[in-house]
Scaffold this active site. Structure first.
Site, PDB file in Angstrom:
ATOM      1  N   PRO A  24     159.100 -54.008 -10.054  1.00 21.68           N
ATOM      2  CA  PRO A  24     159.225 -53.306 -10.367  1.00 21.68           C
ATOM      3  C   PRO A  24     161.354 -52.504  -9.693  1.00 21.68           C
ATOM      4  O   PRO A  24     161.686 -53.572  -9.546  1.00 21.68           O
ATOM      5  CB  PRO A  24     158.925 -52.277  -8.424  1.00 21.68           C
ATOM      6  CG  PRO A  24     159.356 -54.273  -8.097  1.00 21.68           C
ATOM      7  CD  PRO A  24     158.903 -54.661  -9.112  1.00 21.68           C
ATOM      8  N   CYS A  26     164.531 -50.081  -9.901  1.00 17.48           N
ATOM      9  CA  CYS A  26     164.567 -48.571  -9.351  1.00 17.48           C
ATOM     10  C   CYS A  26     165.605 -47.925 -10.021  1.00 17.48           C
ATOM     11  O   CYS A  26     166.289 -48.267 -11.287  1.00 17.48           O
ATOM     12  CB  CYS A  26     165.386 -49.281  -7.817  1.00 17.48           C
ATOM     13  SG  CYS A  26     164.701 -49.654  -6.647  1.00 17.48           S
ATOM     14  N   TYR A 185     166.155 -56.485   2.538  1.00 15.75           N
ATOM     15  CA  TYR A 185     165.596 -55.141   3.326  1.00 15.75           C
ATOM     16  C   TYR A 185     165.262 -55.788   4.305  1.00 15.75           C
ATOM     17  O   TYR A 185     165.196 -56.529   3.958  1.00 15.75           O
ATOM     18  CB  TYR A 185     165.068 -54.353   1.917  1.00 15.75           C
ATOM     19  CG  TYR A 185     166.055 -53.334   0.630  1.00 15.75           C
ATOM     20  CD1 TYR A 185     167.000 -53.239   0.880  1.00 15.75           C
ATOM     21  CD2 TYR A 185     165.088 -53.898  -0.770  1.00 15.75           C
ATOM     22  CE1 TYR A 185     167.656 -52.480  -0.433  1.00 15.75           C
ATOM     23  CE2 TYR A 185     166.473 -53.284  -1.753  1.00 15.75           C
ATOM     24  CZ  TYR A 185     167.103 -52.574  -1.360  1.00 15.75           C
ATOM     25  OH  TYR A 185     168.804 -52.978  -2.480  1.00 15.75           O
ATOM     26  N   ARG A 233     157.088 -59.628  -2.041  1.00 18.34           N
ATOM     27  CA  ARG A 233     157.683 -59.307  -2.873  1.00 18.34           C
ATOM     28  C   ARG A 233     158.852 -60.774  -1.911  1.00 18.34           C
ATOM     29  O   ARG A 233     159.347 -59.553  -0.903  1.00 18.34           O
ATOM     30  CB  ARG A 233     158.630 -58.848  -3.601  1.00 18.34           C
ATOM     31  CG  ARG A 233     159.859 -58.888  -4.122  1.00 18.34           C
ATOM     32  CD  ARG A 233     160.321 -58.130  -5.229  1.00 18.34           C
ATOM     33  NE  ARG A 233     160.141 -58.862  -6.851  1.00 18.34           N
ATOM     34  CZ  ARG A 233     161.381 -58.132  -7.598  1.00 18.34           C
ATOM     35  NH1 ARG A 233     161.884 -57.053  -7.409  1.00 18.34           N
ATOM     36  NH2 ARG A 233     161.174 -58.740  -8.751  1.00 18.34           N
TER      37      ARG A 233
END
Length: 371
Positions: A24, A26, A185, A233
Site C-alpha cells: 500500500p 499513499c 498510526y 501490517r
C-alpha cells in the site's frame, strides 16, 4: 528449478498465482476520501504488473482518521462508489487469480498532516487542520498538536468505524482487508508505550496495549464474509533505545491476531518515534518478517527496499518470509514482475494488448552467455 517467487500461495480461500505483492502506497490524490482519475490509472498500472496481490493505499475509516486532506477514505457512499469504479477497471487487466485489498487505518495523532510535496508536517488552522485523537495526550513530536486521548466511548466508535469501512470494502468488491497497525498510526500508537501511557484496560501491559488491534481484527473478521481474508501490517521495531514496541512483542501480537482469524502479517518498522534512527538499506526489515514467521507460525510478507528479483527469490528460498511486497521498486519499474519472471525462468504474464512487448523484455534480461 521452479521459482519460489512465482510459486502459488493460499491465503484464506484464494490461491494467488505468485508471491509478489504491491505494498500500500499513499498517493495523496483523493477528493474527500474518494478515489480520483489518478487512482484509476494508478491501480490499472499496478494490476498490469502481474503481481498476485495488490493492496490499495492506507484508507481512513473516518474523515478525521485520514493522514491528509488527499488521503483515501471509506466513510461515505461516495468513497465506496469511487473505489468500486477504480477497482473494476484494475481487475480487467490483472493476472488471473490476483487478489485486491485495501489497507484500512486511522492516522490517530499523525492525522491532519500536509501533503509530503508541500512540506509534510502538521496542518495549520489556515490549512483546515482538525483535532487529532490518540491513546494518550502525547504529540508525535515538536511542532505537532496534542491529540485528544480517546475515552471508552471514543474507542468503541473507532472499532465501529473499522467495521463499517470493512463492510464498504466488501460491497466495493474487494477480496481482503489489511489493518494498518504500523508506522505510528492509531492501532500502532496503542501498541507502543511511547504513545500509550494509559493506566486502564487499554494501556500498560502488552495484553492491554494489544487489546484495540485484536478487538478491531476480531470485529472486522466477524463482519466480513468468509470469502474475504484479513491481514495486518505491524511495525515490529521503533528503532529507539527507550521502552518501545519491539519484535518480541510483535510476535505475541501476531499470535493473538492469528487466533482471531488474521491470516498474514506484513512486517514493517518505524513511524511512531520522531527521533528514530532507522538503518535504511537493502532488505533492512526482512529480519522482522523472519522472526514473526518463526515465532507466530503465520504467513508473513516482507517489505522494505527489496529491489531485485534475486533478492526476493533468495529471501523466500531461505524461508525468511512467505511473500514480498514492493513499493518504490514497482513505482520505478511497473513491469518488475515481468522482468523477474524472465530472470528467474518463470512465465511472465501480460494482458493481450501488451503481449508483443514480452519479446523486448527477453532482450533486456539477457542470459549471462548472451551479454
Amino acid at each position: 528449478m521452479t521459482s519460489a517467487l512465482f510459486s502459488p500461495i493460499t491465503l484464506g480461500e484464494f490461491t494467488l498465482p505468485n508471491r509478489i505483492a504491491v505494498a500500500p502506497m499513499c498517493m495523496y490524490s483523493a477528493d474527500d476520501g474518494s478515489a480520483s482519475d489518478w487512482h484509476i490509472q494508478h491501480w490499472m498500472n499496478l494490476a498490469i504488473s502481474g503481481a498476485g496481490m495488490i493492496t490499495f493505499e492506507a484508507t481512513g475509516v473516518e474523515r478525521r482518521g485520514r493522514i491528509s486532506h488527499g488521503c483515501l477514505g471509506l466513510y461515505s457512499d461516495h468513497n465506496e462508489a469511487a473505489m468500486a469504479r477504480a477497482l473494476a477497471a484494475a481487475r480487467r487487466v490483472a493476472v488471473p487469480g490476483a487478489v485486491f485489498g485495501v489497507q484500512l487505518g486511522h492516522a490517530g495523532r499523525k492525522a491532519s498532516s500536509q501533503l509530503p510535496w508541500l512540506g509534510g508536517g502538521a496542518l495549520t488552522p489556515e490549512q483546515d487542520a482538525w483535532q487529532t485523537v490518540g491513546p494518550s495526550a502525547i504529540p508525535f513530536g515538536p511542532g505537532w498538536p496534542t491529540p485528544t486521548a480517546l475515552d471508552e466511548t471514543g474507542i468503541e466508535q473507532i472499532v465501529t468505524a473499522f467495521v463499517d469501512a470493512a463492510k464498504r470494502a466488501e460491497r466495493a468488491g474487494l477480496d481482503f482487508v489489511e489493518l494498518h497497525g504500523a508506522h505510528g498510526y492509531l492501532l500502532h500508537e496503542f501498541l507502543s508505550p511511547i504513545s500509550n501511557q494509559r493506566n486502564d484496560r487499554w494501556g500498560g501491559s502488552l495484553e492491554n496495549r494489544m487489546r484495540l488491534i485484536v478487538t478491531v481484527a476480531k470485529a472486522v473478521r466477524a463482519a466480513l464474509p468468509q470469502r474475504m481474508f484479513v491481514g495486518v501490517r505491524l511495525s515490529a521495531s521503533e528503532w529507539v533505545e527507550r521502552d518501545s514496541f519491539h519484535v518480541d512483542e510483535a510476535v505475541e501480537v501476531a499470535k493473538a491476531l492469528k487466533a482471531v482469524g488474521v491470516v498474514y502479517i506484513c512486517a514493517s518498522t518505524g513511524g511512531n518515534a520522531h527521533d528514530a534512527k532507522i538503518p535504511i538499506g537493502p532488505l533492512y526489515q526482512v529480519e522482522f518478517a523472519e522472526k514473526i514467521r518463526a515465532g507466530a507460525d503465520i504467513v508473513t510478507r516482507a517489505v522494505g527496499l527489496i529491489t531485485t528479483p534475486a533478492e526476493a527469490e533468495g529471501l523466500l528460498r531461505e524461508g525468511r518470509a512467505d511473500m514480498v511486497a514492493l513499493a518504490r521498486a514497482i513505482l520505478a519499474d511497473p513491469r518488475w514482475p515481468w522482468r523477474a519472471a524472465y530472470e528467474l525462468g518463470a512465465e511472465a504474464y501480460a494482458p493481450p494488448q501488451y503481449q508483443r512487448s514480452l519479446t523486448t523484455m527477453k532482450h533486456w534480461v539477457a542470459e549471462p552467455d548472451d551479454a
